[in-house]
Enzyme design. Structure first.
Site, PDB file in Angstrom:
ATOM      1  N   CYS A  77      46.919  36.501  39.335  1.00  0.00           N
ATOM      2  CA  CYS A  77      46.694  35.111  38.904  1.00  0.00           C
ATOM      3  C   CYS A  77      45.568  34.943  37.882  1.00  0.00           C
ATOM      4  O   CYS A  77      45.783  34.444  36.781  1.00  0.00           O
ATOM      5  CB  CYS A  77      46.398  34.240  40.125  1.00  0.00           C
ATOM      6  SG  CYS A  77      47.743  34.148  41.317  1.00  0.00           S
ATOM      7  N   HIS A 136      41.368  30.368  37.565  1.00  0.00           N
ATOM      8  CA  HIS A 136      41.643  30.967  38.873  1.00  0.00           C
ATOM      9  C   HIS A 136      41.113  30.112  40.015  1.00  0.00           C
ATOM     10  O   HIS A 136      41.780  29.941  41.032  1.00  0.00           O
ATOM     11  CB  HIS A 136      41.039  32.376  38.975  1.00  0.00           C
ATOM     12  CG  HIS A 136      41.401  33.064  40.262  1.00  0.00           C
ATOM     13  ND1 HIS A 136      40.489  33.358  41.249  1.00  0.00           N
ATOM     14  CD2 HIS A 136      42.598  33.493  40.724  1.00  0.00           C
ATOM     15  CE1 HIS A 136      41.103  33.941  42.266  1.00  0.00           C
ATOM     16  NE2 HIS A 136      42.372  34.031  41.979  1.00  0.00           N
TER      17      HIS A 136
END
Length: 498
Positions: A77, A136
């Site tokens: 991610c 993130h």
């Protein structure tokens, strides 16, 4: 024309012309709505899945440009988001971690080069709003999964005018990210949770529903602003845990959901090319543990796929609410809409449940760009594109110059004409001590490791599911492709002290 008619003509066209002469008022720059959906495979109707229910995302695609073969640069991610936000390929091992944005931006003084394309838009007159997971960290703050966000530093300190999140009954962003319908979370339960849930709740019973409410409220405010806006909306689902309101589970007959077409370990590889399902197995109350040695039962695999499909349909419904509000506010005709999945996800493919490989399944994700006034298009699999291409594309659309290098290449020729003679059919990705290169017909992987084989080659014409490494059978082709792969070798595996 009589003086009376001239006056009437001017009154009618006030707002379109600056005067009764020929100078047209300058058109307001495009707004941008960027929708990031976590762990979203190209499992959508417009990508050929005839079972999954995604009418709202399909509608965006049917009026925009669908990139059939879009690839992220890193299949995790934070690092994937770092690449798309900076328009740069990873050049150190730090760029392959979820902490990539934190390390690059959080403690770095503002410099001449913007930290992200959001920052560059902000410097050039855009009002920027982030909601949910764009970088993130959820609130845009740097803190650990089991820490408090109080006093945490900003992950992207110069990019946002506003960074918003409603943690609801979960209390903070990471609790919400790993949250369940009763307000509990994976951390608080010490991982004694299932990897799925069908909650008997409304859309607002999970965090993404609250983010959608925030987005709708903020759009109403932004509609009245003079300056253009950039809004980033980051939806959690279908990231683990696969949680969604029960009504989205009820859309499906589980028996009709197919299992993976590639459930076995590919031929002629070392297991180090895969990953051992560590993230998935953290959900300790799952009925079965995933492993490379033994596939999950068909019954459990189908249940998990059902959970994933339901989570995708939940996100689709929320996207539909935002798009409806965009229409009702009269913003659709001047707003670019981008839908992006931050990477793919193995749903039992190659015996993996998760991301973190450089196989097709972990790297390919949806990319849809809807530009007002542009003809709807589908860019075929013969032209792979990359996440890093979005940065220069948005700058071209907004007429904002970049006096610094970017690794990406604008997608506007493809969006406008459906072709780009200056673009090579290459996309590069990085992880697991390897570089992965996708061409129109092949995927080549080069690993920097002790285990052999260190080269893998997959023929996407004859083996699109990547079930057999044919590198040893095609040495001349491998040599040709290795020359091309050098174009994507940024030296991250050879640099010392990474």
């Amino acid at each position: 024309m009589s003086p009376k008619n001239i006056l009437l003509y001017c009154l009618i066209f006030t707002g379109l012309f600056q005067s009764c002469g020929t100078d047209v008022q300058e058109k307001k720059p495009y707004n941008i709505l960027f929708i990031a959906i976590d762990d979203l495979r190209p499992e959508l109707g417009i990508y050929g899945n005839e079972i999954i229910k995604t009418p709202n995302l399909d509608a965006i695609g049917n009026s925009g440009t669908i990139f059939e073969n879009h690839y992220v640069q890193v299949p995790t991610c934070g690092a994937s988001r770092c690449s798309i936000l900076t328009g740069m390929l990873p050049s150190s091992r730090a760029h392959l971690k979820n902490s990539a944005i934190e390390k690059m931006m959080a403690d770095v003084p503002e410099g001449e080069r913007p930290e992200s394309f959001v920052h560059h838009l902000k410097r050039n007159g855009y009002y920027t709003v982030g909601i949910g997971k764009i970088s993130h960290s959820i609130e845009g703050l740097v803190y650990g999964y089991e820490e408090s966000p109080e006093g945490a530093k900003a992950e992207m300190p110069y990019s946002w005018d506003e960074m918003l999140f409603d943690a609801g009954k979960w209390g903070n962003g990471w609790n919400a990210f790993f949250g369940y319908a009763d307000g509990s979370n994976r951390q608080g339960k010490k991982k004694q949770v299932k990897p799925y849930e069908a909650g008997d709740v409304s859309d607002e019973g999970y965090p993404d529903g609250l983010s959608t409410q925030l987005a709708i409220k903020k759009l109403r405010e932004l509609a009245d602003k003079e300056e253009p806006f950039f809004m980033g909306l980051g939806l959690f689902k279908p990231h683990l845990p696969f949680t969604s309101p029960k009504k989205y589970w009820d859309l499906y007959d589980r028996d009709e959901i197919p299992l993976s077409g590639s459930p076995d370990i590919p031929e002629n590889i070392d297991l180090s090319s895969l990953q051992r399902n560590g993230e998935f197995n953290q959900y300790a109350l799952g009925e079965e543990k995933a492993s490379l040695e033994q596939p999950l039962s068909d019954e459990y695999a189908r249940k998990l796929r059902h959970a994933y499909y339901a989570a995708v349909s939940y996100s689709d419904a929320l996207v539909g609410k935002v798009m409806q509000e965009l229409d009702e506010l009269g913003l659709s005709d001047n707003t670019i809409v981008v839908v992006w999945g931050d990477h793919g996800w193995h749903l039992g493919d190659q015996r993996v449940w998760g991301k973190h490989t450089i196989f097709e399944t972990a790297l390919r994700s949806p990319l849809i760009i809807k530009v007002p006034g542009q003809e709807a298009r589908r860019i075929s699999s013969e032209m792979p594109v990359s996440s890093i291409d979005l940065y220069p594309t948005l700058m071209e659309l907004t007429d904002i110059p970049t006096n610094f290098p970017l690794d990406g290449q604008s997608l506007m020729p493809l969006i406008k004409e459906g072709k780009d003679e200056s673009r090579e059919a290459l996309a590069f990705s990085y992880f697991n001590n390897g570089i992965s290169m996708r061409t129109d017909k092949y995927r080549l992987m080069k690993y920097f490791r002790e285990e052999t084989p260190k080269i893998e080659l997959y023929d996407h014409v004859n083996d699109p599911l990547e079930t057999k490494n044919i590198a040893a059978e095609q040495p001349e082709l491998v040599e040709q492709l290795l020359v091309q792969l050098e174009k994507g070798d940024t030296g991250l595996y050879s640099k010392k002290n990474n």
